[in-house]
Design an enzyme around this catalytic site. Sequence first.
Site, PDB file in Angstrom:
ATOM      1  CG  HIS A 102     -42.464 -23.463   5.959  1.00  0.00           C
ATOM      2  ND1 HIS A 102     -42.475 -23.741   7.310  1.00  0.00           N
ATOM      3  CD2 HIS A 102     -42.324 -24.666   5.341  1.00  0.00           C
ATOM      4  CE1 HIS A 102     -42.357 -25.059   7.494  1.00  0.00           C
ATOM      5  NE2 HIS A 102     -42.253 -25.634   6.313  1.00  0.00           N
ATOM      6  CB  SER A 122     -40.436 -28.147   6.990  1.00  0.00           C
ATOM      7  OG  SER A 122     -41.799 -28.403   6.833  1.00  0.00           O
ATOM      8  CG  ASP A 166     -41.524 -22.307  10.339  1.00  0.00           C
ATOM      9  OD1 ASP A 166     -41.774 -21.903  11.476  1.00  0.00           O
ATOM     10  OD2 ASP A 166     -42.352 -22.255   9.408  1.00  0.00           O
TER      11      ASP A 166
END
Length: 458
Positions: A256, A162, A186
């Site tokens: 996610h 992330s 991601d």
Amino acid sequence: MAQTATSAFLTLLFLTSLSKASEDDMPSNCSKLKKNSWRDYLRGSKHEIQFLLFTRENPECGQIFNDQAEILNSTFNSTLGTKFIIHGFRVVSTTPSWINGTVKALLHAADVNVVVVDFNGGATYSSFVDKMNSTSLQVSRIISYLIALGSTQDSIHLIGLSLGAHLAGFVGYLHGGRLGQITGLDPAGPQFTGASIDARLDPTDAIFVEAIHTDIDNLGIRIPVGHIDYFINGGKDQPACPSNPLSFFRYMTCDHTHAVHIYMNAIKAVNSSCHMFGIPCSSYEEFINGNCLDCFDPFQQSCPRIGLEKHGGITVEALPQQVKLYLMTSPTAPFCAYHSLIDLHSDTDRTKNTEVEIILYSKASTDKVTITVPKKTYHFKRVITHQEPLCNVHTLQLRYRVKLFSRLSGNKEENINIAKICIQELPFNDSEKTRACFINIHLPLNTKVIHTVKTECR
Ligand SMILES: *[C@@H]1O[C@H](CO)[C@@H](O)[C@H](O)[C@H]1NC(C)=O
Ligand SMILES: *[C@@H]1O[C@H](CO)[C@@H](O)[C@H](O)[C@H]1NC(C)=O
Ligand SMILES: *[C@@H]1O[C@H](CO)[C@@H](O)[C@H](O)[C@H]1NC(C)=O
Ligand SMILES: *[C@@H]1O[C@H](CO)[C@@H](O)[C@H](O)[C@H]1NC(C)=O
Ligand SMILES: *[C@@H]1O[C@H](CO)[C@@H](O)[C@H](O)[C@H]1NC(C)=O
Ligand SMILES: *[C@@H]1O[C@H](CO)[C@@H](O)[C@H](O)[C@H]1NC(C)=O
């Protein structure tokens, strides 16, 4: 933009459910990830950053790795490669629960030094974003010291989830793009999608940059950011995640964080025959519709795969940039699936869409898919997945189905003819051994038609 960031922050707040703190079973001389409570914030005694080293000599026990003395007194070995794990935004009072599993998987798969970057990005998404530059300087300082101890730049690999993926990009940028590899799990979208390449992960940040996208319609970035970018199941909705908003916590963050689980399982499955390789294609629709079937362009048939192989197994020397790669996964761990093309020629002049149920039987598994062949189409292609390699499939069953409702509303086609149907495993290349074709198949309504599949495993 501000609005997306706010909603991202709200969403991430709910990560709490997923980052349960691990209170533990480790011996007391082992160092752990630290968590800050609201009380630490109020007292001003919050922890800022620490580095923890894990090696095969000491796989269960984190060693503090913050300064030169601690590095010299650790089991760090500069002749081995070093992997940094960088987490993303975390909720107050939590530690990221995926890190221990990733450390374990990495050490099981490779004799490397694993350094966990444990830092406090503040209580909100935007405070985290503001802190990323100063945190990247700290990570860079440790890397410079490891290089001074004899590590090569090429042997450094940063793995970030992330926001941690962009942070890895900043660290790579500080080293002039000469570090070996960055894996972005991601990479975060809000505040980064429109950012310049200096302000997000991009292919110039390391010799080889790869990203695994699992939530491009919510918390992940939509655009390709690496040399290669895997869009898992199209990058949006993951079959392993609930599609039902009632399971709210998992619903908001599952897609996610699924990138972590994909990566971890690919590393663990190093000896499996199922590889998570990606096929280059312009879009997921094109891929599903069977218009991208091999890795010839631009990889000369070396399909990139998720895992620890150098450059993802790509053998071409000049690495291309921002190549979008597509693959599907199964809903349960280890998530890997085999892909095959169904290539169907129909000679019936169908006036309605036709549903054909396809079942692949192998000794160990049964896979069922239903394809919908649009009306007035004579040639139809679709990529499907199955759990066993096609060479293990012994029977193909077809059934032409018409739902009762559709029959009542005037579907009069009582049977159809398939002039030819072929099934062939991806990626296509010179070998046609794993291809099976059947001709002149008559499919009466709702009747199972069975064919024996004879392909050889090489
Ligand atoms: C990692 O920690 C989580 C939560 O603390 C725990 O549930 C999980 O079993 C641990 N995984 C491993 C591989 O130790
Ligand atoms: C921690 O203590 C255990 C038992 O006392 C010992 O076996 C282990 O080597 C120690 N680990 C470190 C990093 O000192
Ligand atoms: C070196 O590491 C060991 C084990 O982690 C620790 O017990 C010892 O205090 C450290 N020594 C120094 C000088 O830091
Ligand atoms: C470091 O790793 C290399 C390669 O595996 C090994 O030959 C060497 O003995 C290791 N050094 C130490 C101090 O463990
Ligand atoms: C971080 O550094 C990059 C590259 O120098 C810059 O573009 C960006 O604006 C900085 N971000 C913040 C929040 O300071
Ligand atoms: C064809 O694909 C298979 C499966 O990926 C691979 O093992 C084989 O080496 C490929 N053959 C050629 C000629 O590229």
